[in-house]
Design a protein around this motif. Structure first.
Motif, PDB file in Angstrom:
ATOM      1  N   GLN A 234      31.179 -56.606 -17.939  1.00 19.18           N
ATOM      2  CA  GLN A 234      31.594 -57.846 -18.548  1.00 19.18           C
ATOM      3  C   GLN A 234      32.384 -58.692 -18.056  1.00 19.18           C
ATOM      4  OE1 GLN A 234      32.503 -55.723 -22.489  1.00 19.18           O
ATOM      5  NE2 GLN A 234      30.650 -56.669 -23.467  1.00 19.18           N
ATOM      6  N   LEU A 235      33.501 -58.113 -17.526  1.00 15.93           N
ATOM      7  CA  LEU A 235      34.476 -59.149 -16.596  1.00 15.93           C
ATOM      8  C   LEU A 235      33.691 -59.901 -15.562  1.00 15.93           C
ATOM      9  CD1 LEU A 235      37.788 -57.420 -16.376  1.00 15.93           C
ATOM     10  CD2 LEU A 235      37.350 -59.156 -17.968  1.00 15.93           C
ATOM     11  N   ALA A 236      32.697 -59.512 -15.062  1.00 17.52           N
ATOM     12  CA  ALA A 236      32.068 -59.899 -13.971  1.00 17.52           C
ATOM     13  C   ALA A 236      31.098 -60.901 -14.659  1.00 17.52           C
ATOM     14  CB  ALA A 236      31.215 -58.720 -13.054  1.00 17.52           C
ATOM     15  N   LYS A 237      30.960 -60.961 -15.792  1.00 17.89           N
ATOM     16  CA  LYS A 237      29.976 -62.092 -16.103  1.00 17.89           C
ATOM     17  C   LYS A 237      30.531 -63.230 -16.548  1.00 17.89           C
ATOM     18  CE  LYS A 237      26.388 -58.568 -17.473  1.00 17.89           C
ATOM     19  NZ  LYS A 237      25.701 -58.077 -18.779  1.00 17.89           N
ATOM     20  N   ILE A 238      31.978 -63.456 -16.663  1.00 16.50           N
ATOM     21  CA  ILE A 238      32.644 -64.407 -17.212  1.00 16.50           C
ATOM     22  C   ILE A 238      32.519 -65.483 -16.209  1.00 16.50           C
ATOM     23  CG2 ILE A 238      34.914 -65.524 -17.412  1.00 16.50           C
ATOM     24  CD1 ILE A 238      36.034 -62.769 -18.437  1.00 16.50           C
ATOM     25  N   LYS A 239      31.948 -66.815 -16.739  1.00 16.78           N
ATOM     26  CA  LYS A 239      31.528 -67.866 -15.930  1.00 16.78           C
ATOM     27  C   LYS A 239      32.476 -68.784 -15.672  1.00 16.78           C
ATOM     28  CE  LYS A 239      27.056 -67.744 -18.682  1.00 16.78           C
ATOM     29  NZ  LYS A 239      26.202 -68.518 -19.586  1.00 16.78           N
ATOM     30  N   ARG A 240      33.664 -68.979 -16.175  1.00 10.54           N
ATOM     31  CA  ARG A 240      34.617 -69.659 -15.900  1.00 10.54           C
ATOM     32  C   ARG A 240      35.611 -69.103 -14.736  1.00 10.54           C
ATOM     33  NH1 ARG A 240      31.286 -72.888 -17.615  1.00 10.54           N
ATOM     34  NH2 ARG A 240      31.584 -73.949 -19.352  1.00 10.54           N
ATOM     35  N   PRO A 241      36.417 -69.876 -14.206  1.00 11.23           N
ATOM     36  CA  PRO A 241      37.320 -69.639 -13.145  1.00 11.23           C
ATOM     37  C   PRO A 241      38.443 -68.784 -14.060  1.00 11.23           C
ATOM     38  CG  PRO A 241      36.922 -71.770 -12.783  1.00 11.23           C
ATOM     39  CD  PRO A 241      36.252 -71.415 -14.046  1.00 11.23           C
ATOM     40  N   VAL A 242      38.712 -67.585 -13.476  1.00 17.98           N
ATOM     41  CA  VAL A 242      39.822 -66.732 -13.991  1.00 17.98           C
ATOM     42  C   VAL A 242      40.638 -66.064 -12.794  1.00 17.98           C
ATOM     43  CG1 VAL A 242      40.488 -64.667 -15.482  1.00 17.98           C
ATOM     44  CG2 VAL A 242      38.383 -66.024 -15.925  1.00 17.98           C
ATOM     45  N   ALA A 243      42.173 -66.460 -13.162  1.00 17.56           N
ATOM     46  CA  ALA A 243      42.964 -65.909 -12.046  1.00 17.56           C
ATOM     47  C   ALA A 243      43.698 -64.701 -12.702  1.00 17.56           C
ATOM     48  CB  ALA A 243      43.993 -67.015 -11.517  1.00 17.56           C
TER      49      ALA A 243
END
Length: 299
Positions: A234-243
């Motif tokens: 699910q983390l891999a599917k996040i569409k927005r930039p995440v640091a």
């Protein structure tokens, strides 16, 4: 030619952060899912919403919020349900990440400022990730420093290391909670994540007061029944930039979670801050704000 006004404003903010002399904005409230949610707004510009960790509230971010406001952002911090000095209501939904994520979604919609950048620390990290996953329309990006929920860690060796280190720092906390001494539990928690004896006592009186105002949350923090399960997939599917960021010398519990979150996101490793540990955002508010600003400037 550099923007001289912005440069001077940033320098002034850094001085204010270092010496604790900034003026704190007047708190506001918003009715969110049966909860009068306290929050403050500072500055003008692109909106950035700060999400605090455990035994914290909107005041935890006062210095960091002021620094980002001076850098040209509308900086907003709020208190999550069950934290801070506000009394609880029996009809509230159960304490947990899903409750806090639902509250954040309603809060962001109520602000009516469009998509925001999220900045989260520790317990607030899972809330930020849940909202970025479920409601990308509300999120421009997310900067998460050392999330505390390992729901995406599956490797047996990593899970054992997490369990061993978690027991080492949280065991004494749980003992205090079970004895009914929530203030002692707060002190032991801060000593544990600060990674030295009497870390709590070495903080400013104002910081101690903020943490103790949330002492009543200790029992539910360590008996959380509403954990939002977020998998690596699910983390891999996040569409927005995440640091994902972490300290270079942080204890294994937070290091493993941060490294695995960054791996799952498939966007390179975490931002590693040399020499720092879990309390870095508080110890170096100006440095933390500058790191966040550097990330946001690329978005």
């Amino acid at each position: 030619m550099p923007n001289i006004a912005k440069t001077l404003a940033t320098a002034a903010a850094c001085i204010a952060v270092l010496f604790g002399c900034q003026t704190v904005p007047t708190p506001r409230t918003m009715h969110v899912n049966g909860f009068e949610l306290p929050y403050v707004v500072e500055g003008q510009g692109i909106p950035v919403v700060f999400i605090h960790g455990g035994v914290s509230d909107y005041r935890t971010w006062d210095r960091q919020r002021a620094a980002l406001a001076a850098r040209g952002y509308q900086a907003i911090s709020y208190t999550q349900r069950y934290f801070g000095p506000e009394p609880w209501v029996q009809s509230w939904p159960a304490f947990g990440i899903q409750t806090h994520a639902d509250d954040l979604v309603s809060f962001l919609r109520g602000l009516s400022v469009g998509p925001v950048h999220l900045v989260a620390w520790s317990y607030g990290g899972q809330t930020a990730l849940a909202v970025a996953l479920d409601h990308p329309e509300l999120v421009k990006s997310a900067f998460v420093f050392e999330p505390s929920h390992p729901t995406f860690v599956t490797d047996p060796a990593q899970l054992k290391a997490l369990s061993d280190d978690g027991a080492a720092y949280a065991g004494p906390v749980v003992q205090a909670v079970r004895s009914g001494d929530n203030a002692l539990a707060v002190k032991r928690l801060i000593d544990g994540v600060g990674e030295r004896p009497s870390y709590f006592d070495a903080q400013s009186a104002a910081t101690q007061a903020v943490q103790l105002d949330s002492a009543h949350s200790m029992a539910v923090i360590f008996d959380e029944k509403n954990v939002r399960q977020i998998s690596c997939e699910q983390l891999a599917k996040i569409k927005r930039p995440v640091a994902i960021a972490r300290g270079g010398q942080v204890r294994p519990y937070f290091r493993i979670i941060a490294d695995e979150a960054a791996r799952c996101l498939q966007r390179g490793g975490p931002i590693v801050v040399p020499g720092q540990k879990h309390m870095w955002p508080s110890e170096d508010a100006a440095g933390f704000a500058a790191t966040v600003d550097e990330f946001l400037a690329r978005k």
